[in-house]
Structures are given as structure tokens and as C-alpha cells.
Design a protein around this motif. Structure first.
Motif: not given
Length: 485
Positions: A49-75
Motif C-alpha cells: 500500500x502507498x499509505x497506511x491501511x489499518x486493521x482494527x477491532x470494532x470493539x477494543x473490549x472484545x478483540x477480534x482473534x487471529x491464530x496465526x499470521x504470515x506476511x511477506x512482501x507487505x507494506x
């Protein structure tokens, strides 16, 4: 700039395809499973991405869960208020969140929830391999073998995080440039029956990449309740083996940290050009829990070949020690050209917040008899150096050597009355002649002189105890009479 709301993994992956710099992808509460983002392919170049893209929980008190995350060549991707839940700790080397060759990646206000194996943290909370401009901020890492690991990264900031229940290395890195570790709390929970080399913070140099440079370790609280875990350890294998200045770390600042441990290398720094260690508190942790091992005193030791070194205004249990980082033995007089001043030396029972007035001030020349005790158990699992600049036999001062191995000490019959136990594991020394006799006749004690410094070397099965007696070297040599022994 737009907000894209999603509630499943497939919706998240679709949102990433259409997102643009400045957009926010909002995740509903729920589990998003294992996510792979590979921006190295033509079909996935949108992940740069040319600028910041955010991935956020809609409710910080009930966070979205990710078990595993693999990233390569991401910006230009930010994760905020996400819970990374490591649920499959089948081995100690699992890497549930792994970044490769990615740029401008941020983890903020997130939870990295690890797993235990045999009751101790397993896997690595976050590993970053290559890439640049990585930020980890205001996040929590719990129950991992390694908290954060980095290799060959250009620009890495670890700010105001909490790492707890870490069983091996809190933060470990190699070949990282422009590296800041600031405001973190790292609390270790090591497996006392495993791993002979553990670190709260470790930086290493071994391999073809350039050694780390522009390092700031500042205002962190680092604790471990054992005698094996180093506080801040920066061994430099490549510089040690080659002697090349190009392999030295450079521009390193260690400032304002509080370190509590029971390992001798509370701060151990290998070959470095441009080193400033200032305003740190390095003390023995009074909650040490491995009572079956000898209790060691954390010290500040720096490789003797380091250049442009400043060590000031620290609170320590002993003066900084120029060392041979091959075995971390003290090297007397090796700090020529260094600036070492205004370091407060405190007793082992000193507590944070108490006065740092020198408890030994006025001991030498105080007109009173003082006793200095040294124990052989202090070197049951490794070498140790103690420096004494206060000894004055003319005032009745004595040295007590106790709890050493049998047949360590021996005297001669008649003449000078040297106090040595019948088993040779104890000696009381109250004169320069006693020192000369011990060195001449003892099976496991020898002495060496450098300038006006006398060093006793007591060899035990577990290590060598060097007792450095400043101001006695010339007297020891000038009065030595071999015919007495």
C-alpha cells in the motif's frame, strides 16, 4: 479514506484487495483463523500500500482473534487492538506471527497470547526477518519462549510493551540497524531445568550481515528471578573471532534501565565503537528462586577492546569491569581512554529508592579493622571476579576465604602463622606475608601482579575466582622473600 466493516476471514481478505492508503478495515468480534498475506506475487501486489491501511477491532473490549499470521512482501499495514492467540504450541519453536521482507508494519495496542508446554512459555510471539520500519507499541506478550525476535531489520522500534511469562529470551535480535527498545517491561519465567544461556534482551553479531548499529535501549524494566538469565547481553562473536573493527557494534546507548537478576552478566557488552551506558540501575533480584544454584551478583562488563566508551551515573553492586568477552574474565587496566565516573556502588540489600551513598566510603583509612569475606560457592557454575580497593592490613583488616573445595589452601609449618583449616577449604589472611605464603604453597591458589594491583586466582571445579586487590601489587613484589616458603 473509508471504513470497511467485516466479520469473516474471507471478507477480510476481500477488503484487503480493495483497500487504499488511509482506509480502515474494522473487524467484528470473532475468530479469523490463520491468515497468510504474500505481496511478492503479481496477483497480490495490492498488499504494497502507498499509505497506511489499518486493521482494527470494532470493539477494543472484545478483540477480534487471529491464530496465526504470515506476511511477506507487505507494506504499510497496521494491526490495532487485535488478539493474536497461539493455540497450537506443539513445539518450542513455533512462530505464530511471522513477518518476512515487509516494510512499514505496525502492531499497536494488541495482545499476543502464547501457550505453555510443560508449564513454560512456548514458541515466539513475533518474529521479524528482514524488512524495515517496524513498530511494536503498547502491546502485551504472555507465555512465550521468545517474546520478540528480529533479524536483519532496518528500523525497528519496540515501545512501551509488556512481556511476561517469557521462558528463554525476552527480546532477541541480530543485524538490526536503527533499533530502539524503550519503555518496555519484561518479566522472565525461565525453566530452571533447561537452557544454559538466557537473556532478557540479547543482541548478537554472527553471520554475513552487518553488525547492529544505532541502538537505543532506554527506560526499560527488566527482571528475572534466577541466576542464569542475563539482563542486557550483547556478545559479538564475529568481532571476537576476526578482531576486525568493521564487525564492532556502533553507536550504542543504554540509558535509564532498571535491571534485576542474579546472573553475573547483568549488562555484558561485546566489541563496540561508541558506547554510552548511563543512568541505569543494575541490582540483584531479591526474589531469586533457584536456590540450588549459587547466587551471583550482576555486574556491568564491557569487552576490553571497545572504544569511545562512557559509563556514568549508574547504580551497581560493583565497579564496571573491562573484560575479555571470550570468557568474561576481568582485564586489569584495560579501560584506558574510557570515561568511567560517578557510578554509585550499593550493597546487595539496597532497595530502589534508598540512598546511593557509598556504603564503603571511608573504609580504607578509617582506623578500624574490617573483614572482607569471599565464598568458593560463588564459582560453582562459572568464573567470577571481585574487586577490592579498600583492604588495609595496617588497620587490622582481614580476608576470609570460606566454602572452597578441600585442599584449595595450604601453608608451611613454623615461621609465619597462617590460619588454614586442616581440610584446606578455609583461610584467614591478615598480612601481605599471608598472601605470599598462600600463593607459594596452595594447590589451587596463585597470584599475579599488574602495576600496583595484586590478583588472587583460586581455581575450583566450577570456575576460577579472581580476587583483585588494588593498591597491593608493588608491596607484594617488593617484600617477597622466597626463602620463607
Amino acid at each position: 479514506m473509508s471504513t470497511i466493516s467485516v466479520s469473516t476471514q474471507s471478507e477480510l481478505l476481500s477488503a484487503l484487495k480493495i483497500a487504499r492508503g488511509g482506509d480502515t478495515i474494522q473487524l467484528a468480534a470473532g475468530n479469523y483463523g490463520n491468515i497468510t498475506l504474500n505481496g511478492t506475487k503479481a496477483a497480490t501486489k495490492y498488499l504494497k500500500y502507498s499509505g497506511e491501511v489499518k486493521i482494527v477491532s470494532a470493539n477494543p473490549g472484545d478483540k477480534a482473534v487471529v491464530n496465526k499470521l504470515f506476511m511477506e512482501g507487505v507494506q504499510n499495514l497496521t494491526f490495532e487492538n487485535i488478539k493474536f492467540d497461539y493455540t497450537s504450541a506443539t513445539t518450542t519453536n513455533g512462530q505464530p506471527v511471522l513477518l518476512k521482507s515487509s516494510k512499514e508494519i505496525t502492531f499497536r495496542s494488541s495482545v499476543f497470547d502464547g501457550e505453555t508446554a510443560g508449564g513454560y512459555g512456548s514458541g515466539t510471539g513475533l518474529k521479524v526477518s528482514a524488512g524495515s520500519d517496524i513498530l511494536v507499541q503498547n502491546s502485551t506478550f504472555t507465555n512465550y519462549r521468545k517474546g520478540i525476535e528480529a533479524w536483519a531489520v532496518d528500523g525497528f522500534d519496540i515501545l512501551n510493551n509488556k512481556l511476561q511469562g517469557i521462558s528463554y529470551d525476552g527480546i532477541v535480535s541480530g543485524h538490526v540497524q536503527d533499533f530502539t527498545i524503550r519503555g518496555n517491561t519484561v518479566a522472565m519465567r525461565p525453566d530452571l531445568g533447561a537452557d544454559n544461556h538466557r537473556d532478557v534482551i540479547q543482541i548478537y553479531n554472527q553471520g554475513p550481515k552487518a553488525p547492529s548499529s544505532n541502538i537505543l535501549i532506554e527506560n526499560n524494566k527488566l527482571t528475572s528471578t534466577d541466576t542464569v538469565t542475563h539482563g542486557i547481553y550483547m556478545g559479538n562473536a564475529d568481532a571476537k573471532s576476526t578482531g576486525s573493527g568493521s564487525e564492532f557494534y556502533s553507536n550504542v546507548v543504554i540509558r535509564g534501565n532498571t535491571i534485576e537478576t542474579g546472573q553475573r552478566l547483568g549488562i555484558g557488552i561485546g566489541h563496540t565503537n561508541g558506547l554510552k551506558i548511563t543512568g541505569n540501575t543494575l541490582i540483584q533480584n531479591d526474589a531469586l528462586n533457584d536456590n540450588t544454584r549459587p547466587i551471583t551478583i550482576p555486574m556491568l562488563q564491557v569487552e576490553q577492546a571497545s572504544t569511545n566508551v562512557t559509563i556514568t551515573d549508574n547504580i551497581l553492586h560493583g565497579q564496571p569491569i573491562p573484560s575479555n568477552s571470550g570468557n568474561w574474565a576481568a582485564v586489569t587496566g584495560a579501560d584506558a581512554g574510557w570515561t568511567v565516573r560517578d557510578n554509585a556502588i550499593v550493597k546487595l540489600d539496597w532497595k530502589i529508592g534508598q540512598s546511593t551513598a557509598d556504603p564503603w566510603a571511608g573504609v580504607r583509612g578509617n582506623g578500624e579493622a574490617d573483614q572482607f569475606r569471599y565464598k568458593g560457592t560463588w564459582v560453582s557454575t562459572g568464573d567470577r571476579t571481585d574487586v577490592n580497593s579498600k583492604l588495609n592490613f595496617e588497620e587490622g583488616d582481614t580476608i576470609i576465604l570460606v566454602n572452597y573445595e578441600q585442599n584449595s589452601f595450604k601453608g608451611v609449618s613454623g615461621g609465619n602463622k597462617l590460619d588454614v583449616s586442616s581440610t584446606g577449604d578455609y583461610s584467614k589472611i591478615n598480612s601481605i606475608v599471608d598472601l605470599q605464603e598462600l600463593a607459594a604453597t596452595s594447590p589451587k591458589l596463585s597470584a599475579s601482579v599488574s602495576g600496583d594491583t595484586l590478583t588472587l586466582h583460586i581455581t575450583q571445579t566450577g570456575g576460577v575466582h579472581d580476587i583483585v586487590l588494588e593498591g597491593l601489587g608493588q608491596e607484594y613484589q617488593s617484600t617477597y622473600d622466597a626463602s620463607l616458603f
